[in-house]
Design an enzyme around this catalytic site. Structure first.
Site, PDB file in Angstrom:
ATOM      1  N   GLU A  10       5.411  -7.759  -1.952  1.00  0.00           N
ATOM      2  CA  GLU A  10       4.622  -6.628  -1.454  1.00  0.00           C
ATOM      3  C   GLU A  10       5.481  -5.496  -0.893  1.00  0.00           C
ATOM      4  O   GLU A  10       6.399  -5.722  -0.110  1.00  0.00           O
ATOM      5  CB  GLU A  10       3.646  -7.102  -0.366  1.00  0.00           C
ATOM      6  CG  GLU A  10       2.718  -5.997   0.152  1.00  0.00           C
ATOM      7  CD  GLU A  10       1.632  -6.523   1.068  1.00  0.00           C
ATOM      8  OE1 GLU A  10       0.831  -5.715   1.560  1.00  0.00           O
ATOM      9  OE2 GLU A  10       1.568  -7.747   1.299  1.00  0.00           O
TER      10      GLU A  10
ATOM     11  N   LYS B 290      -3.896  -8.086  -1.335  1.00  0.00           N
ATOM     12  CA  LYS B 290      -4.941  -8.965  -0.808  1.00  0.00           C
ATOM     13  C   LYS B 290      -5.576  -9.649  -2.003  1.00  0.00           C
ATOM     14  O   LYS B 290      -6.158  -8.992  -2.866  1.00  0.00           O
ATOM     15  CB  LYS B 290      -5.993  -8.172  -0.012  1.00  0.00           C
ATOM     16  CG  LYS B 290      -5.579  -7.936   1.421  1.00  0.00           C
ATOM     17  CD  LYS B 290      -5.687  -9.181   2.254  1.00  0.00           C
ATOM     18  CE  LYS B 290      -4.929  -9.074   3.570  1.00  0.00           C
ATOM     19  NZ  LYS B 290      -3.555  -9.569   3.489  1.00  0.00           N
TER      20      LYS B 290
ATOM     21  N   PRO C 122       9.317  -8.798  -6.778  1.00  0.00           N
ATOM     22  CA  PRO C 122       9.861  -7.441  -6.893  1.00  0.00           C
ATOM     23  C   PRO C 122      10.437  -6.851  -5.615  1.00  0.00           C
ATOM     24  O   PRO C 122      11.071  -5.795  -5.657  1.00  0.00           O
ATOM     25  CB  PRO C 122       8.649  -6.622  -7.352  1.00  0.00           C
ATOM     26  CG  PRO C 122       7.479  -7.364  -6.820  1.00  0.00           C
ATOM     27  CD  PRO C 122       7.845  -8.810  -6.888  1.00  0.00           C
TER      28      PRO C 122
END
Length: 424
Positions: A228, A244, A210
């Protein structure tokens, strides 16, 4: 000088994106931000041409604020991880594999924006945009052009060296120097050539991430499949989505479900995620309106084409007139790429890593005329200098007291698997 805007109709948006990419080969400055149809304000933004630029190695945040106000327009670019040395009392003396500025931004001549429904061009020159449009549509996409020569990647650390360093980091955790440390190293090739456009298309096909980016500055390229988000601003709302926790995709639905559940129920992965969430909340609290910092999603499992990730979302409200530099001083570098406590951990990182991270662990994105912005975290990324024939792929993972060194190494291999495939 205000940008003009025109809506264009295309039958196949995927083909048009590819045509834009190959059209931009003749341009000196290019950034393509692709959300791959994931939730975002824009499905993609493609900018090229250069009206003005800012590159800085010192006093960068002051210069960037001045540049933002001066152009009062869309700007695109990157923030190097090494900007940390300007924000905090830090210094990296490790090997600089690529010598890049701490910040680099440019004001493009042309921007194509697709929101999932409308394709718009934002431009200054009427004749130029129609010339571009005609030129783009003349390009013929041939699938067999998407090949690359095999690139042999050499690890900066062997598995044995990596395991030894992780054990040493765990000792530092044991004596209380840090709670969590993101330890990174690189794979590289000092003499290789790739086809950057083809490599990005192949990587994007493999990952469909994304926060993907294709970046070009003359002969320097960043090819990123980042999942991220570092930070996004929409009016008075800022948002960060640290990752994470990683698992590979399964070979079937049953295996996928098993891997998702093992990630979701992992005490180690959740503790890593929660520590970084607390760090981001603390960073946001320095600039947010009192009582507005909220965790809107905690340890959510997101599934991408090649990987499962544990993602959290933190939001806050800020004053409307807050400078970009103020936000960066509080939040950069992102906690997911440092560890906790942030400043002390960054010093320890310098002890164990062999190379300065540069663009890796930094951020790439845009700032629009309303001072809204969106930046990724530069991970899952190929960095390539065509002039020097040098290529680097960095990778890392969060080390905690519960980390098993060999497992951490295997996680790193999972993270770079798609990158290696795109280079073959």
């Amino acid at each position: 000088m205000n940008r003009k805007q025109k809506v264009f109709k295309v039958e196949n948006i995927k083909d048009f994106k590819e045509k834009l990419l190959f059209f931009s080969k003749s341009k000196e400055s290019v950034i393509f931000l692709d959300s791959n149809s994931k939730k975002n304000i824009y499905e993609f933004i493609f900018s090229y041409g250069k009206i003005s630029e800012l590159k800085s190695f010192d006093n960068s945040l002051v210069k960037l604020d001045e540049y933002i106000n001066l152009v009062n327009d869309w700007i695109f670019g990157f923030i190097s991880y090494d900007l940390k040395d300007e924000i905090e009392d830090l210094e990296s003396k490790n090997l600089k594999y690529f010598n890049v500025p701490n910040i680099s931004f440019f004001q493009p001549s042309t921007i194509w924006v697709y929101d999932g429904i409308l394709l718009r061009a934002l431009y200054f020159d009427e004749k130029e945009i129609f010339d571009d449009w005609n030129e783009i549509n003349k390009i013929h996409i041939t699938r067999n052009n998407k090949t690359n020569p095999d690139v042999d990647l050499k690890g900066r650390l062997s598995r044995e060296e990596y395991v030894k360093k992780v054990k040493q980091i765990k000792n530092r955790i044991k004596i209380g120097d840090t709670y969590e440390l993101n330890f990174c190293f690189d794979f590289f090739n000092d003499n290789t050539k790739i086809r950057p456009e083809n490599t990005f298309l192949k990587l994007n096909e493999l990952t469909q991430s994304p926060m993907s980016v294709y970046y070009k500055d003359q002969y320097f390229y960043v090819i990123s499949s980042s999942p991220e988000r570092f930070i996004k601003r929409n009016n008075k709302t800022i948002m960060s989505q640290p990752i994470k926790g990683t698992k590979k995709r399964g070979n079937n639905l049953e295996e996928d479900d098993f891997l998702i559940n093992s990630l979701k129920n992992s005490i180690k992965e959740k503790s890593e995620n929660h520590m970084i969430v607390d760090l981001v909340r603390n960073d946001f609290s320095k600039i947010a309106k009192k009582g507005t910092v909220k965790v809107t999603e905690l340890s959510k499992i997101n599934t991408y084409k090649n990987i499962h990730q544990m993602v959290s979302t933190i939001e806050a409200q800020i004053e409307n007139d807050m400078f970009f530099s103020t936000i960066l001083k509080s939040t950069f570098p992102m906690g997911s790429m440092t560890g906790a406590p942030k400043i002390k951990t960054m010093n320890i990182i310098e002890e164990f890593e062999k190379t300065s991270r540069g663009i890796y662990s930094g951020a790439i994105g845009y700032i629009d005329p309303d001072k809204n912005f969106d930046f990724n975290v530069v991970i899952r990324t190929i960095i390539y200098d065509d002039k020097l024939s040098k290529l680097s792929v960095n990778v890392g993972s969060a080390i905690t007291f519960k980390s098993i060194p060999d497992d951490e190494y295997e996680e790193c291999l999972i993270k770079i698997d798609a990158l290696k495939k795109s280079l073959s």
